[in-house]
Enzyme design. Sequence first.
Site, PDB file in Angstrom:
ATOM      1  N   ARG A 134     119.255  10.063   1.215  1.00 17.94           N
ATOM      2  CA  ARG A 134     119.175  11.377   1.865  1.00 17.94           C
ATOM      3  C   ARG A 134     119.530  11.251   3.354  1.00 17.94           C
ATOM      4  NH1 ARG A 134     117.676  14.368   6.094  1.00 17.94           N
ATOM      5  NH2 ARG A 134     115.785  13.089   6.256  1.00 17.94           N
ATOM      6  N   ASP A 135     118.608  10.749   4.154  1.00 11.49           N
ATOM      7  CA  ASP A 135     118.861  10.667   5.592  1.00 11.49           C
ATOM      8  C   ASP A 135     120.096   9.814   5.862  1.00 11.49           C
ATOM      9  OD1 ASP A 135     118.515  11.091   8.250  1.00 11.49           O
ATOM     10  OD2 ASP A 135     116.745   9.829   8.492  1.00 11.49           O
ATOM     11  N   HIS A 162     109.198   6.457  11.525  1.00 10.41           N
ATOM     12  CA  HIS A 162     110.619   6.597  11.174  1.00 10.41           C
ATOM     13  C   HIS A 162     111.426   6.258  12.423  1.00 10.41           C
ATOM     14  CE1 HIS A 162     113.982   8.871   9.080  1.00 10.41           C
ATOM     15  NE2 HIS A 162     114.405   8.922  10.333  1.00 10.41           N
ATOM     16  N   HIS A 188     115.052   4.946  14.410  1.00  8.47           N
ATOM     17  CA  HIS A 188     116.502   4.744  14.430  1.00  8.47           C
ATOM     18  C   HIS A 188     116.789   3.576  15.364  1.00  8.47           C
ATOM     19  CE1 HIS A 188     118.233   8.572  12.551  1.00  8.47           C
ATOM     20  NE2 HIS A 188     116.953   8.523  12.248  1.00  8.47           N
ATOM     21  N   CYS A 239     123.664   8.612  14.113  1.00  8.39           N
ATOM     22  CA  CYS A 239     122.824   9.450  14.976  1.00  8.39           C
ATOM     23  C   CYS A 239     123.720  10.566  15.482  1.00  8.39           C
ATOM     24  CB  CYS A 239     122.269   8.625  16.138  1.00  8.39           C
ATOM     25  SG  CYS A 239     121.323   9.621  17.298  1.00  8.39           S
ATOM     26  N   ASN A 241     119.647   4.940  11.251  1.00  7.34           N
ATOM     27  CA  ASN A 241     118.342   4.503  10.760  1.00  7.34           C
ATOM     28  C   ASN A 241     118.226   2.985  10.801  1.00  7.34           C
ATOM     29  OD1 ASN A 241     116.958   6.959   9.400  1.00  7.34           O
ATOM     30  ND2 ASN A 241     119.077   7.084   8.711  1.00  7.34           N
TER      31      ASN A 241
END
Lengths: 313, 313
Positions: free
Chosen positions: B13-14, B212, B214, B245, B254
């Site tokens: 997903r992300d 979470h 990055h 990003c 990520n």
Amino acid sequence: MNEPIQIVEVGARDGLQNEAEIIETADKVRLITRMIDAGARRLEVASFVNPKRVPQMADGEAVIAALPDRGDVSYIGLCLNKRGVLRAIESREGNKRGVDEAGCVLVASDTFGQRNQGQTIEEGVAENRDMLRLARENGLVPQVTISAAFGCPFEGAVPMERVVRLAAEMAEAGAVEIALADTVGVAVPVQVAELAGRVREAVGPDVRLRAHFHDTRGMAAANAWAAIGAGVTVLDSSLGGLGGCPFAPNATGNVATEDLIYLLETSGVETGIDLEQAIAVNAWFAGVIGKDLPSVVSRAGIPQGWRATSQDG
Amino acid sequence: MNEPIQIVEVGARDGLQNEAEIIETADKVRLITRMIDAGARRLEVASFVNPKRVPQMADGEAVIAALPDRGDVSYIGLCLNKRGVLRAIESREGNKRGVDEAGCVLVASDTFGQRNQGQTIEEGVAENRDMLRLARENGLVPQVTISAAFGCPFEGAVPMERVVRLAAEMAEAGAVEIALADTVGVAVPVQVAELAGRVREAVGPDVRLRAHFHDTRGMAAANAWAAIGAGVTVLDSSLGGLGGCPFAPNATGNVATEDLIYLLETSGVETGIDLEQAIAVNAWFAGVIGKDLPSVVSRAGIPQGWRATSQDG
């Protein structure tokens, strides 16, 4: 306010050593000078190794002769043996500026030491004792890096007690600064904190601790932060993350100076080096060597509203 | 032995959301399935957003319908509003496997929230209260991510007390897990430790904390380690570091699952995910999307003699 942390800029030596294409002496000098302008006050500028084995470092004496003659900057020459220290001493003869520090190297693994400089660990200890003495007697700062301190590309794990014992021997031999180097880029923070803490205890309060990380597996910032927590006050890094890892051809190398500045200055720790200027040096040097440098901070840029600790007050 | 840390795999997903080229549904399902085979037990599999705004996520329902029907795995659907939660509920209707968790999102910045999902912070709080209630009443795990928790791409710094207050409100609204997300990749460990510690205190012992990160500025491993030290027990990551990003076009996204596994398993912390298998998934998926994935651990490889904590005993 936390205690400041000193960054040693190693881009012109460790960073360039494995570059296939020879960088011109003038560009190396410009890299060093621009990093001094950005605020760096200790820099590795040359390696006194056999020019046949490392052609990129063959112009060491020429680089040194062209360095700015500043009293507030300390230049480090890498020395792998007594011959190296003698060349470091020679660089200062006849009123020449020369280097200030003999950066000695002790490899913490028999296999790696024999392949890299033809020495077992114990032969390395004996050689470094002589090197440190020779440096001290000739007015050079005697310091030593224990390489492969967290792992060996050939043997794997390196026992902590061995590294602690080697550090104690180097302190006893007169090293004023001892660096723990993760040459292969395998360390994680829990390991760094434990080893640095044990070495800190073993060498006594008068010896300065330095750490040298490679970002091969993305752990460099985490390891640097753990090292500081355990009493390390000096960190090596290279502009842009110059310098690959000879044992992992596709991997990134030294932790980037910009990334360390970002980590530290955002955390309230002064480095004295200006991030914006370092990023500008990165952009210029990428043009010199014709490729992008790995530093992620330079690639991502300074965040909105960011302010360096060194700018305060 | 330390407590195990759970990794939530968000690659499908992300990780894919910002890929310009549409990935086929079958490849997304294969990515999820292969990560389950490698040991992942919680995975973000779909985003219930407007397919016109995020075409890459338009096949969410088709992905979910094709997922392995396992009782030991928890699937997360991202929900930005009540409409999203209703789609998550719908995914389970009529004896369908569906998703298990409604991954709600609260943006901690007015400017970012308005641009990203047309909501001020307070509108987001009200919406998330309804979303969490709706999820809970329909048998979905109600959890929420506070995004831009460490900084906003438009406003810069985000005050900690605001994030602490938002976390307390979400806990009070019934979130069983709250994630702190460094959406822009600006955080450093000292900041992570402080915010996670304060949130830990504010939400009480029954709410699970997730983080979470990055790796936009190389701090992800350092931040993950700091988060764990402050009581975070769950970490998001994406296979290979998939996902850019959007606010720093040249930057990595990520934190990579492989890099987190390396950090944790080397540190004596079990993740349950096999590093070698994850690296193999990376190699396969790089072929699917036709480019190398950023994970430095996958690029550098597993070091000589390395042994995962999860392999012990």
